[in-house]
Design a protein around this motif. Structure first.
Motif, PDB file in Angstrom:
ATOM      1  N   GLY A  54      21.237  13.165  -7.812  1.00 25.41           N
ATOM      2  CA  GLY A  54      19.937  12.743  -7.302  1.00 25.41           C
ATOM      3  C   GLY A  54      19.701  11.259  -7.478  1.00 25.41           C
ATOM      4  N   GLY A  55      19.977  10.743  -8.676  1.00 30.87           N
ATOM      5  CA  GLY A  55      19.753   9.336  -8.949  1.00 30.87           C
ATOM      6  C   GLY A  55      20.676   8.422  -8.174  1.00 30.87           C
ATOM      7  N   SER A  56      21.962   8.763  -8.118  1.00 28.47           N
ATOM      8  CA  SER A  56      22.915   7.918  -7.396  1.00 28.47           C
ATOM      9  C   SER A  56      22.662   7.949  -5.901  1.00 28.47           C
ATOM     10  CB  SER A  56      24.349   8.362  -7.708  1.00 28.47           C
ATOM     11  OG  SER A  56      24.695   8.023  -9.041  1.00 28.47           O
ATOM     12  N   THR A  57      22.273   9.110  -5.364  1.00 35.36           N
ATOM     13  CA  THR A  57      21.939   9.177  -3.935  1.00 35.36           C
ATOM     14  C   THR A  57      20.714   8.331  -3.635  1.00 35.36           C
ATOM     15  OG1 THR A  57      22.877  11.400  -3.732  1.00 35.36           O
ATOM     16  CG2 THR A  57      21.321  10.710  -2.034  1.00 35.36           C
ATOM     17  N   ALA A  58      19.690   8.437  -4.468  1.00 36.43           N
ATOM     18  CA  ALA A  58      18.492   7.623  -4.275  1.00 36.43           C
ATOM     19  C   ALA A  58      18.831   6.141  -4.346  1.00 36.43           C
ATOM     20  CB  ALA A  58      17.442   7.977  -5.328  1.00 36.43           C
ATOM     21  N   ALA A  59      19.687   5.771  -5.305  1.00 38.02           N
ATOM     22  CA  ALA A  59      20.068   4.372  -5.457  1.00 38.02           C
ATOM     23  C   ALA A  59      20.827   3.871  -4.236  1.00 38.02           C
ATOM     24  CB  ALA A  59      20.917   4.202  -6.719  1.00 38.02           C
TER      25      ALA A  59
END
Length: 378
Positions: free
Chosen positions: A13-18
């Motif tokens: 989730g975090g890496s995709t958002a980033a």
């Protein structure tokens, strides 16, 4: 330095958002308490809708797919039933290593200019101009914060959520075994209110685990299951799985995505798709919402998903309770014996329907899945 977005947690989730936020021109800081690659307990199954979402976001999934299961053998007390993808040529489950998968997504984000810091976040403070993120090593300033720090989310607690509504899963990487490498196994007779799984990862490795809606000490049961599969166990890891969306998924300048927001499927245990899906939406709303607070736009966008997962929770209690513990065990009857049920499972895993669509037998694709998997944003 002040960032447009500070993201806590560098999982899917975090890496995709980033990645999405950086491609859209935002200045992004990604914080995680671990140095990557790192161990992440998970079944490692990528569904067709996850692969479609990755391709729609210009993320090539091929480098991290270790193996493909075109059939899933599901066993309950009434028998064994084969599930397959009725809606395309994609394997029903692409098997990956979460250690490799998460590291791959993080590196994709770093390639596009995302800053990464290893630090343990202890809290956040919303200010009139944004959010201050407090870590053990430093403090970080951002206009917005995306909490992607898992089921034990510090960010989630800071905006007023508790940890109610979590299932438990245990897994190990086992070696040996004799079952076919293109078939994933799901056994609903091993544990009450859940199932055991064995996903072949190739190279003689299997991701073997079990998960239940009810917490308990299941280590010995997992060891017995591994032994009965003629495998040798590795280190056993445990992890919580949220089975209900959190009461609050936003505050004024904070978004929750993935497990931090309670976005996981309680029926299947799938979390990777929902993490990437909500992560992408959070980043998109920050960039695209100019006339109103993007957290409110995000809250409205994920409402259909929240309703879907709440329905899935009710369905999970029926599947693991009435169907497994009563109908299949004592009457030899199960919904899985009907082709229509197996097709509905395929529709949901392929992203053709939410649960509410499937249960109403509506033949229409999910607008949100189509939006993110078919339209190119960059």
């Amino acid at each position: 330095m002040r960032y447009d977005v500070v993201i806590v947690g560098a999982g899917p989730g975090g890496s995709t958002a980033a990645l999405v936020a950086s491609k859209l021109g935002l200045r992004v800081l990604l914080i995680d308490r671990f140095q990557f690659p790192r161990i992440k307990p998970c079944g490692g199954g990528l569904t067709p809708k996850t692969l479609a979402l990755m391709r729609g976001l210009d993320i090539d999934p091929e480098p991290i797919i270790r193996n493909r299961c075109f059939k899933v053998a599901l066993t309950n007390w009434a028998g064994t039933y084969l599930l397959s993808n009725h809606y395309g040529d994609e394997a029903l489950i692409g098997v990956t290593s979460r250690e490799e998968f998460d590291n791959y997504l993080l590196n994709e984000a770093l390639k596009h200019g995302v800053d990464f810091v290893k630090d343990r976040v202890t809290g956040i403070e919303e200010t009139p101009s944004g959010v201050r993120v407090k870590g053990l090593s430093n403090e970080y300033l951002g206009s917005y914060v995306i909490g992607a720090d898992g089921a034990n989310s510090v960010v989630s607690r800071n905006i007023g959520n508790d940890r109610a509504g979590e299932a438990l899963a245990l897994m190990t990487i086992a070696h040996g075994g004799q079952h076919a490498d293109d078939i994933c196994l799901i056994d609903m007779t091993r544990i009450k209110w859940g199932y055991a799984w064995s996903f072949p990862r190739g190279r003689g490795e299997y991701d073997v685990g079990l998960g239940s809606l009810k917490w308990g000490n299941y280590r010995e049961e997992l060891r017995r299951y591994v032994k009965e599969l003629s495998m040798s166990e590795g280190v056993i890891y445990g992890h919580p799985i949220p089975i209900k969306p959190r009461g609050r998924v936003v505050s004024k300048n904070v978004f929750l995505v993935g497990d931090a927001g309670g976005f996981a499927d309680p029926t299947t245990g799938e979390g990777i798709f929902y993490a990437m899906y909500t992560g992408a939406w959070a980043a998109l709303t920050i960039k695209k919402s100019k006339l109103t607070n993007p957290t409110l736009v995000y809250r409205d966008l994920v409402q259909p998903l929240i309703r879907n997962l709440r329905l899935a929770y009710g369905l999970s209690t029926t599947v693991y309770g009435l169907d497994t513990l009563v109908m299949s065990r004592y009457l030899g009857l199960t919904a899985f014996s009907y082709e229509g049920t197996r097709r509905l499972i395929s529709r949901v895993m392929s992203g053709k329907s939410w649960y509410v669509d499937a249960l109403k037998s509506l033949v229409k694709p999910s607008l949100h899945v189509r939006l993110l998997s078919n339209k190119r944003w960059f």
